[in-house]
Design a protein around this motif. Structure first.
Motif, PDB file in Angstrom:
ATOM      1  N   GLY A  45       0.819  -1.202   0.000  1.00  0.00           N
ATOM      2  CA  GLY A  45       0.000   0.000   0.000  1.00  0.00           C
ATOM      3  C   GLY A  45       0.855   1.254   0.000  1.00  0.00           C
ATOM      4  O   GLY A  45       2.085   1.190  -0.150  1.00  0.00           O
ATOM      5  N   LEU A  46       0.196   2.392   0.188  1.00  0.00           N
ATOM      6  CA  LEU A  46       0.888   3.682   0.238  1.00  0.00           C
ATOM      7  C   LEU A  46       0.744   4.286   1.627  1.00  0.00           C
ATOM      8  O   LEU A  46      -0.285   4.125   2.277  1.00  0.00           O
ATOM      9  CB  LEU A  46       0.294   4.648  -0.797  1.00  0.00           C
ATOM     10  CG  LEU A  46       0.391   4.253  -2.276  1.00  0.00           C
ATOM     11  CD1 LEU A  46      -0.399   5.241  -3.131  1.00  0.00           C
ATOM     12  CD2 LEU A  46       1.836   4.187  -2.742  1.00  0.00           C
ATOM     13  N   VAL A  47       1.779   4.988   2.056  1.00  0.00           N
ATOM     14  CA  VAL A  47       1.698   5.740   3.294  1.00  0.00           C
ATOM     15  C   VAL A  47       1.868   7.211   2.942  1.00  0.00           C
ATOM     16  O   VAL A  47       2.703   7.567   2.100  1.00  0.00           O
ATOM     17  CB  VAL A  47       2.775   5.289   4.319  1.00  0.00           C
ATOM     18  CG1 VAL A  47       4.180   5.539   3.788  1.00  0.00           C
ATOM     19  CG2 VAL A  47       2.568   5.991   5.652  1.00  0.00           C
ATOM     20  N   THR A  48       1.078   8.086   3.558  1.00  0.00           N
ATOM     21  CA  THR A  48       1.128   9.509   3.254  1.00  0.00           C
ATOM     22  C   THR A  48       1.725  10.294   4.421  1.00  0.00           C
ATOM     23  O   THR A  48       1.700   9.838   5.571  1.00  0.00           O
ATOM     24  CB  THR A  48      -0.277  10.057   2.957  1.00  0.00           C
ATOM     25  OG1 THR A  48      -1.066  10.009   4.155  1.00  0.00           O
ATOM     26  CG2 THR A  48      -0.958   9.240   1.861  1.00  0.00           C
ATOM     27  N   ASP A  49       2.236  11.477   4.100  1.00  0.00           N
ATOM     28  CA  ASP A  49       2.779  12.320   5.163  1.00  0.00           C
ATOM     29  C   ASP A  49       1.684  12.743   6.140  1.00  0.00           C
ATOM     30  O   ASP A  49       1.926  12.899   7.343  1.00  0.00           O
ATOM     31  CB  ASP A  49       3.497  13.538   4.573  1.00  0.00           C
ATOM     32  CG  ASP A  49       2.611  14.373   3.662  1.00  0.00           C
ATOM     33  OD1 ASP A  49       1.438  14.009   3.435  1.00  0.00           O
ATOM     34  OD2 ASP A  49       3.109  15.404   3.164  1.00  0.00           O
ATOM     35  N   GLU A  50       0.466  12.894   5.636  1.00  0.00           N
ATOM     36  CA  GLU A  50      -0.653  13.281   6.502  1.00  0.00           C
ATOM     37  C   GLU A  50      -0.905  12.215   7.564  1.00  0.00           C
ATOM     38  O   GLU A  50      -1.148  12.534   8.739  1.00  0.00           O
ATOM     39  CB  GLU A  50      -1.912  13.504   5.667  1.00  0.00           C
ATOM     40  CG  GLU A  50      -3.106  13.989   6.464  1.00  0.00           C
ATOM     41  CD  GLU A  50      -4.317  14.257   5.592  1.00  0.00           C
ATOM     42  OE1 GLU A  50      -5.381  14.553   6.165  1.00  0.00           O
ATOM     43  OE2 GLU A  50      -4.201  14.170   4.363  1.00  0.00           O
ATOM     44  N   GLN A  51      -0.859  10.946   7.151  1.00  0.00           N
ATOM     45  CA  GLN A  51      -1.017   9.861   8.117  1.00  0.00           C
ATOM     46  C   GLN A  51       0.056   9.927   9.202  1.00  0.00           C
ATOM     47  O   GLN A  51      -0.231   9.789  10.401  1.00  0.00           O
ATOM     48  CB  GLN A  51      -0.907   8.510   7.405  1.00  0.00           C
ATOM     49  CG  GLN A  51      -2.107   8.059   6.637  1.00  0.00           C
ATOM     50  CD  GLN A  51      -1.842   6.706   6.007  1.00  0.00           C
ATOM     51  OE1 GLN A  51      -1.091   6.588   5.044  1.00  0.00           O
ATOM     52  NE2 GLN A  51      -2.441   5.676   6.582  1.00  0.00           N
ATOM     53  N   ILE A  52       1.284  10.121   8.768  1.00  0.00           N
ATOM     54  CA  ILE A  52       2.412  10.110   9.707  1.00  0.00           C
ATOM     55  C   ILE A  52       2.331  11.287  10.675  1.00  0.00           C
ATOM     56  O   ILE A  52       2.565  11.137  11.883  1.00  0.00           O
ATOM     57  CB  ILE A  52       3.740  10.122   8.935  1.00  0.00           C
ATOM     58  CG1 ILE A  52       3.862   8.824   8.110  1.00  0.00           C
ATOM     59  CG2 ILE A  52       4.923  10.245   9.894  1.00  0.00           C
ATOM     60  CD1 ILE A  52       5.066   8.786   7.195  1.00  0.00           C
ATOM     61  N   LEU A  67      -2.036   1.228   6.165  1.00  0.00           N
ATOM     62  CA  LEU A  67      -1.639   1.730   4.853  1.00  0.00           C
ATOM     63  C   LEU A  67      -2.855   1.970   3.958  1.00  0.00           C
ATOM     64  O   LEU A  67      -3.871   1.278   4.064  1.00  0.00           O
ATOM     65  CB  LEU A  67      -0.678   0.753   4.175  1.00  0.00           C
ATOM     66  CG  LEU A  67       0.621   0.475   4.939  1.00  0.00           C
ATOM     67  CD1 LEU A  67       1.436  -0.590   4.216  1.00  0.00           C
ATOM     68  CD2 LEU A  67       1.435   1.749   5.091  1.00  0.00           C
ATOM     69  N   GLU A  68      -2.729   2.951   3.072  1.00  0.00           N
ATOM     70  CA  GLU A  68      -3.821   3.300   2.163  1.00  0.00           C
ATOM     71  C   GLU A  68      -3.599   2.684   0.785  1.00  0.00           C
ATOM     72  O   GLU A  68      -2.481   2.316   0.419  1.00  0.00           O
ATOM     73  CB  GLU A  68      -3.922   4.829   2.027  1.00  0.00           C
ATOM     74  CG  GLU A  68      -4.255   5.548   3.324  1.00  0.00           C
ATOM     75  CD  GLU A  68      -4.404   7.043   3.121  1.00  0.00           C
ATOM     76  OE1 GLU A  68      -4.099   7.537   2.018  1.00  0.00           O
ATOM     77  OE2 GLU A  68      -4.829   7.715   4.078  1.00  0.00           O
ATOM     78  N   ASN A  69      -4.686   2.585   0.035  1.00  0.00           N
ATOM     79  CA  ASN A  69      -4.636   2.252  -1.397  1.00  0.00           C
ATOM     80  C   ASN A  69      -3.863   0.963  -1.703  1.00  0.00           C
ATOM     81  O   ASN A  69      -3.002   0.928  -2.588  1.00  0.00           O
ATOM     82  CB  ASN A  69      -4.043   3.417  -2.186  1.00  0.00           C
ATOM     83  CG  ASN A  69      -4.855   4.688  -2.031  1.00  0.00           C
ATOM     84  OD1 ASN A  69      -6.041   4.644  -1.741  1.00  0.00           O
ATOM     85  ND2 ASN A  69      -4.225   5.824  -2.244  1.00  0.00           N
TER      86      ASN A  69
END
Length: 221
Positions: A45-52, A67-69
């Protein structure tokens, strides 16, 4: 124009054991807002800076992050159109590329995909753009080309999209080798075609900017 040709090798994947602090550092260095995460060669998946930033735990590892997407990927032999469609579907600027064994090969950014898309539509060639609206049952490229060629113009590229206002219709975007559309537009209308919009090169307007504007109109962005 297969997906594997446009993999961006400058974007490294995170391992499932990497920490969020490392992810943020890489994002800042690469100037992106997300990164792919892999485990044993498989895309997770993808991890975003917003999540972190929301988690605010720099030592947290990727396996503890939701994780997203996870389904935001295409196979290596898919067309660049499929990459753009997938990115739009998942509202992200990055799409993973997998081989036939579902193993991770890399990612394609939307910037790279749009550049490839622009090249496929002859954006760099001089000419004007015309957009037609019609029922799918009335679509015949050979007939449309015949009408356009009767005005000594040629179709350089074409792009079909569904009409968001009417499922039974399509929008046909044509890039022509002519910069002046008055006669072509009049002839198309005389043969019963509905000209939805058109874009001509104008003196004093940056060609690069106009091409970019036209491209985003193609994509309805």
């Amino acid at each position: 124009m297969q997906a594997f040709e446009y993999i961006n090798n400058l974007i490294p994947p995170l391992k499932i054991t990497d920490q969020t602090g490392k992810a943020l550092l890489w994002m800042e260095e690469i100037r992106t807002n997300c990164l792919p995460v892999v485990q044993d060669k498989f895309f997770k998946g993808l991890v975003t800076d917003e999540q972190i930033y929301t988690l605010n735990q720099p030592k947290l590892t990727m396996d503890a992050v939701e994780l997203e997407n996870q389904a935001c990927f295409v196979y290596l032999d898919k067309h660049i159109y499929d990459v753009i469609r997938t990115a739009a579907e998942f509202h992200t600027n990055m799409v993973a590329v997998l081989d036939k064994n579902n193993e991770y090969l890399g990612v394609i950014t939307m910037e790279d995909a749009i550049t490839a898309f622009a090249d496929s539509l002859s954006i760099q060639s001089n000419g004007a753009v015309i957009v037609l609206s019609m029922f799918m049952t009335d679509y015949s490229m050979s007939e449309i080309a015949r009408v356009i060629e009767s005005e000594n113009a040629k179709i350089l590229s074409s792009f079909i999209a569904s009409d968001p206002l009417d499922d039974s219709k399509i929008k046909l975007t044509l890039k022509l080798d002519k910069t002046e559309l008055r006669h072509v537009k009049a002839t198309l209308e005389r043969f019963g075609y509905h000209v939805l919009d058109h874009y001509q090169e104008q003196a004093g307007v940056s060609e690069d900017q106009e091409r970019i504007d036209n491209l985003f109109r193609f994509l309805d962005i």
